[in-house]
Design an enzyme around this catalytic site. Structure first.
Site, PDB file in Angstrom:
ATOM      1  N   ASN A 278       0.849  -1.200   0.000  1.00  0.00           N
ATOM      2  CA  ASN A 278       0.000   0.000   0.000  1.00  0.00           C
ATOM      3  C   ASN A 278       0.878   1.242   0.000  1.00  0.00           C
ATOM      4  O   ASN A 278       2.104   1.146   0.014  1.00  0.00           O
ATOM      5  CB  ASN A 278      -0.956  -0.027   1.197  1.00  0.00           C
ATOM      6  CG  ASN A 278      -0.196  -0.101   2.500  1.00  0.00           C
ATOM      7  OD1 ASN A 278       0.550   0.811   2.844  1.00  0.00           O
ATOM      8  ND2 ASN A 278      -0.355  -1.212   3.233  1.00  0.00           N
ATOM      9  N   ALA A 342       1.139   1.437  11.544  1.00  0.00           N
ATOM     10  CA  ALA A 342       1.455   0.752  10.278  1.00  0.00           C
ATOM     11  C   ALA A 342       0.194   0.512   9.462  1.00  0.00           C
ATOM     12  O   ALA A 342      -0.888   0.290  10.008  1.00  0.00           O
ATOM     13  CB  ALA A 342       2.136  -0.575  10.574  1.00  0.00           C
ATOM     14  N   ASP A 346      -3.863  -6.267   4.541  1.00  0.00           N
ATOM     15  CA  ASP A 346      -4.921  -7.061   5.180  1.00  0.00           C
ATOM     16  C   ASP A 346      -4.987  -8.491   4.671  1.00  0.00           C
ATOM     17  O   ASP A 346      -5.511  -9.362   5.340  1.00  0.00           O
ATOM     18  CB  ASP A 346      -6.267  -6.358   4.970  1.00  0.00           C
ATOM     19  CG  ASP A 346      -6.339  -5.083   5.794  1.00  0.00           C
ATOM     20  OD1 ASP A 346      -6.005  -5.141   6.990  1.00  0.00           O
ATOM     21  OD2 ASP A 346      -6.688  -4.020   5.226  1.00  0.00           O
ATOM     22  N   PHE A 400      -4.624   3.637  14.492  1.00  0.00           N
ATOM     23  CA  PHE A 400      -4.959   4.564  13.416  1.00  0.00           C
ATOM     24  C   PHE A 400      -6.186   4.034  12.693  1.00  0.00           C
ATOM     25  O   PHE A 400      -6.569   2.874  12.856  1.00  0.00           O
ATOM     26  CB  PHE A 400      -3.785   4.714  12.438  1.00  0.00           C
ATOM     27  CG  PHE A 400      -2.797   5.760  12.873  1.00  0.00           C
ATOM     28  CD1 PHE A 400      -2.040   5.580  14.018  1.00  0.00           C
ATOM     29  CD2 PHE A 400      -2.642   6.934  12.149  1.00  0.00           C
ATOM     30  CE1 PHE A 400      -1.131   6.547  14.433  1.00  0.00           C
ATOM     31  CE2 PHE A 400      -1.736   7.911  12.552  1.00  0.00           C
ATOM     32  CZ  PHE A 400      -0.986   7.718  13.692  1.00  0.00           C
ATOM     33  N   LYS A 418     -11.767  -2.754  18.209  1.00  0.00           N
ATOM     34  CA  LYS A 418     -10.402  -3.231  18.459  1.00  0.00           C
ATOM     35  C   LYS A 418     -10.005  -3.069  19.926  1.00  0.00           C
ATOM     36  O   LYS A 418      -8.890  -3.415  20.316  1.00  0.00           O
ATOM     37  CB  LYS A 418      -9.414  -2.495  17.550  1.00  0.00           C
ATOM     38  CG  LYS A 418      -9.712  -2.686  16.058  1.00  0.00           C
ATOM     39  CD  LYS A 418      -8.538  -2.371  15.171  1.00  0.00           C
ATOM     40  CE  LYS A 418      -8.954  -2.423  13.719  1.00  0.00           C
ATOM     41  NZ  LYS A 418      -7.849  -2.730  12.815  1.00  0.00           N
TER      42      LYS A 418
HETATM   43  N1  CTP Z   1      -3.945  -2.908  11.895  1.00  0.00           N
HETATM   44  C1  CTP Z   1      -3.130  -3.906  12.360  1.00  0.00           C
HETATM   45  N2  CTP Z   1      -3.060  -5.087  11.720  1.00  0.00           N
HETATM   46  C2  CTP Z   1      -3.777  -5.323  10.618  1.00  0.00           C
HETATM   47  C3  CTP Z   1      -4.619  -4.304  10.119  1.00  0.00           C
HETATM   48  C4  CTP Z   1      -4.691  -3.106  10.777  1.00  0.00           C
HETATM   49  O1  CTP Z   1      -2.438  -3.681  13.370  1.00  0.00           O
HETATM   50  N3  CTP Z   1      -3.683  -6.502  10.024  1.00  0.00           N
HETATM   51  C5  CTP Z   1      -4.039  -1.646  12.651  1.00  0.00           C
HETATM   52  C6  CTP Z   1      -3.428  -0.451  11.923  1.00  0.00           C
HETATM   53  O2  CTP Z   1      -2.080  -0.302  12.275  1.00  0.00           O
HETATM   54  C7  CTP Z   1      -4.289   0.675  12.456  1.00  0.00           C
HETATM   55  C8  CTP Z   1      -5.642   0.044  12.698  1.00  0.00           C
HETATM   56  O3  CTP Z   1      -5.414  -1.348  12.787  1.00  0.00           O
HETATM   57  O4  CTP Z   1      -3.809   1.127  13.692  1.00  0.00           O
HETATM   58  C9  CTP Z   1      -6.659   0.300  11.628  1.00  0.00           C
HETATM   59  O5  CTP Z   1      -6.145  -0.028  10.370  1.00  0.00           O
HETATM   60  P1  CTP Z   1      -6.925   0.359   9.046  1.00  0.00           P
HETATM   61  O6  CTP Z   1      -6.081  -0.006   7.892  1.00  0.00           O
HETATM   62  O7  CTP Z   1      -7.439   1.736   9.174  1.00  0.00           O
HETATM   63  O8  CTP Z   1      -8.230  -0.517   9.078  1.00  0.00           O
HETATM   64  P2  CTP Z   1      -8.455  -2.044   9.118  1.00  0.00           P
HETATM   65  O9  CTP Z   1      -8.463  -2.501  10.538  1.00  0.00           O
HETATM   66  O10 CTP Z   1      -7.488  -2.751   8.220  1.00  0.00           O
HETATM   67  O11 CTP Z   1      -9.949  -2.136   8.589  1.00  0.00           O
HETATM   68  P3  CTP Z   1     -10.573  -1.671   7.165  1.00  0.00           P
HETATM   69  O12 CTP Z   1      -9.540  -2.019   6.145  1.00  0.00           O
HETATM   70  O13 CTP Z   1     -11.802  -2.462   7.090  1.00  0.00           O
HETATM   71  O14 CTP Z   1     -10.821  -0.200   7.291  1.00  0.00           O
END
Ligand code: CTP
Length: 477
Positions: A278, A342, A346, A400, A418
């Site tokens: 990303n 970070a 996903d 975040f 979370k």
């Molecule tokens: N995060 C994480 N581990 C993952 C995905 C997300 O630790 N596998 C953490 C990110 O570091 C951030 C928070 O979760 O602090 C939210 O991440 P974000 O990318 O905004 O959202 P997602 O949880 O991935 O959900 P969505 O993609 O559905 O918005």
């Protein structure tokens, strides 16, 4: 007799005091009339009272005397906003900061050194080759004396000179010869500010540790509109003061506190050549790591692959995949605070043939043999959620939330789903925030949602550190 008159008589009377402070007796009479001593004379009065062995605490609020003892050099460059730096001088004088002022040749087209000298009650320096100045206060001394050099307004020209190491006048020579903190408050036409040359110089300077007080956006004196307006002098003043008090009082704010920070993107390999990732640059997380390290925290930074300099902190661990990031985070626990900035990938993407046959991912998938590819996805574990819900949960957990719509609402749901204490939610819909030096966020906790204006990621890190500091006692840290 009012209090000020009593004080003046204690210090020897109007004439003697005027003499000692190098002022006209009428100024002292005025103080008596107004029953008020100007703030910028408090320290001089205090010093005099100590010399005369007179106790003046009854008359002057000694405890309220400014504690700031920093030395500042203000460099005024040529721009329409040069006149606004006069207000800055006035503000610094008010709290009796030790201030020297240098003006460039172009600045003198807008305001005069005489005006500045009068206002600052001190010689204003303009010339690199002045014999008189060199004997009293040479340019190296001017460069070495201040704790902070503030360039306000800073023009595109001075930015270019400093970025390229030019030293063809007093201002640029001082900036090159100095070890002090350099802060620029740029002001220029929006097209000049956005010109790729200025952007490149800005980046060079940022990377070298020069700080910026970002220009405002709006209508300009030149009739155009955009980013480049000189920020309000009061704002610049407050920024400088917070810099000074920051370094003086913030240095030990997080002493003894361990903080684990994730930053940057993660990468999921498709084959040895291709990958899915990303746009995260790691900038915001790195700024947070830098700020908390500055304030004495023991910061461990776990970062995915980035193209920006790694900040100085206690420990830095570089990872590639989401799984590696989770493993390293888990290994670093326990810690007092976890901040997950970070952008973790996903999903893993497993390439397959149309008949769902898997490839040997150790070899490059050949285009010549495959017209179409299909991908099976496997969801990566959510690091933040996993740790926040584990029995190794740090006392404070911050996440975040990168959103393209319903930023506030989605941020709030992530806070709850979370189980984290604070969410920094931002709109990433145009993709520009990734890699940019600026961010605009919502700061969400269980009771409040604050909207923070667009500002530098450094400034967000600074304010976030303040917020976290306020949380320390609530969370028994
Ligand atoms: N995060 C994480 N581990 C993952 C995905 C997300 O630790 N596998 C953490 C990110 O570091 C951030 C928070 O979760 O602090 C939210 O991440 P974000 O990318 O905004 O959202 P997602 O949880 O991935 O959900 P969505 O993609 O559905 O918005």
């Amino acid at each position: 007799m009012n209090k000020t008159s009593q004080l003046i008589s204690l210090l020897g009377g109007t004439g003697a005091l005027a003499d000692k402070l190098n002022l006209q007796p009428s100024a002292i009479s005025n103080w008596k009339k107004l029953n008020k001593i100007p703030l910028n004379k408090h320290n001089a009065i205090l010093e005099l009272s100590i010399n005369l062995n007179v106790n003046i605490e009854k008359f002057l609020p000694v405890k309220q005397l400014p504690k700031i003892r920093a030395k500042i050099l203000l460099i005024i460059c040529g721009g329409i906003a040069a006149y606004k730096s006069l207000e800055l001088i006035r503000l610094f004088k008010k709290i009796e900061i030790e201030l020297d002022v240098v003006m460039t040749n172009s600045a003198q087209k807008f305001i005069t050194p005489l005006l500045v000298t009068n206002l600052n009650e001190k010689k204003c320096y303009t010339d690199l080759f002045s014999i008189e100045d060199e004997t009293k206060m040479n340019h190296i001394m001017l460069a070495r004396k201040p704790d902070i050099i503030l360039v306000a307004p800073a023009t595109a020209n001075i930015m270019a000179k400093v970025a390229n190491g030019l030293a063809d006048d007093l201002a640029s020579t001082i900036l090159l010869a100095s070890f002090s903190k350099i802060i620029l408050a740029p002001s220029m036409n929006p097209v000049m500010w956005n010109n790729s040359a200025t952007r490149a110089n800005y980046k060079i300077l940022l990377d070298r540790g020069v700080e910026f007080i970002e220009p405002d956006t709006g209508d300009m004196a030149c009739g155009e509109s955009g980013a480049g307006r000189f920020p309000e002098p009061k704002l610049i003043f407050e920024n400088i003061i917070s810099h000074i008090s920051e370094s003086e009082s913030l240095a030990n704010q997080f002493k003894g506190i361990s903080i684990l920070i994730t930053a940057g993107p993660t990468i999921e390999n498709i084959d040895p050549v291709r990958f899915v990732s990303n746009r995260s640059s790691g900038k915001q997380g790195f700024e947070i790591a830098t700020e908390l390290t500055k304030r004495g925290a023991k910061v461990t930074l776990i970062t995915g692959p980035v193209n920006i300099p790694i900040p100085k902190c206690e420990k830095v661990i570089q990872v590639t995949t989401a799984k590696e990031m989770l493993d390293k985070v888990t290994q670093q626990l326990p810690t007092d605070i976890l901040i997950c900035s970070a952008a973790v990938a996903d999903w893993k993407f497993i390439p397959q043939t149309p008949s769902k046959k898997q490839f040997d991912i150790n070899n490059k998938i050949k285009k010549s043999k495959n017209d179409n590819l299909f991908f099976k996805t496997i969801k990566n574990q959510d690091i933040l959620k996993t740790i926040a819900n584990s029995n190794l949960r740090p006392k404070i957990v911050i996440g975040f939330s990168a959103e393209t719509k319903n930023v506030e609402k989605n941020g709030k749901s992530k806070l709850i789903s979370k189980k984290v204490d604070l969410i920094i939610a931002n709109d990433v819909s145009d993709g520009k925030v990734f890699g940019d030096d600026f961010n605009k966020i919502f700061l969400i906790d269980k009771n409040h949602c604050e909207e923070w204006n667009k500002q530098s990621k450094k400034s967000i890190a600074f304010k976030l550190a303040n917020k976290i500091n306020n949380l320390l006692t609530d969370f028994n840290l």
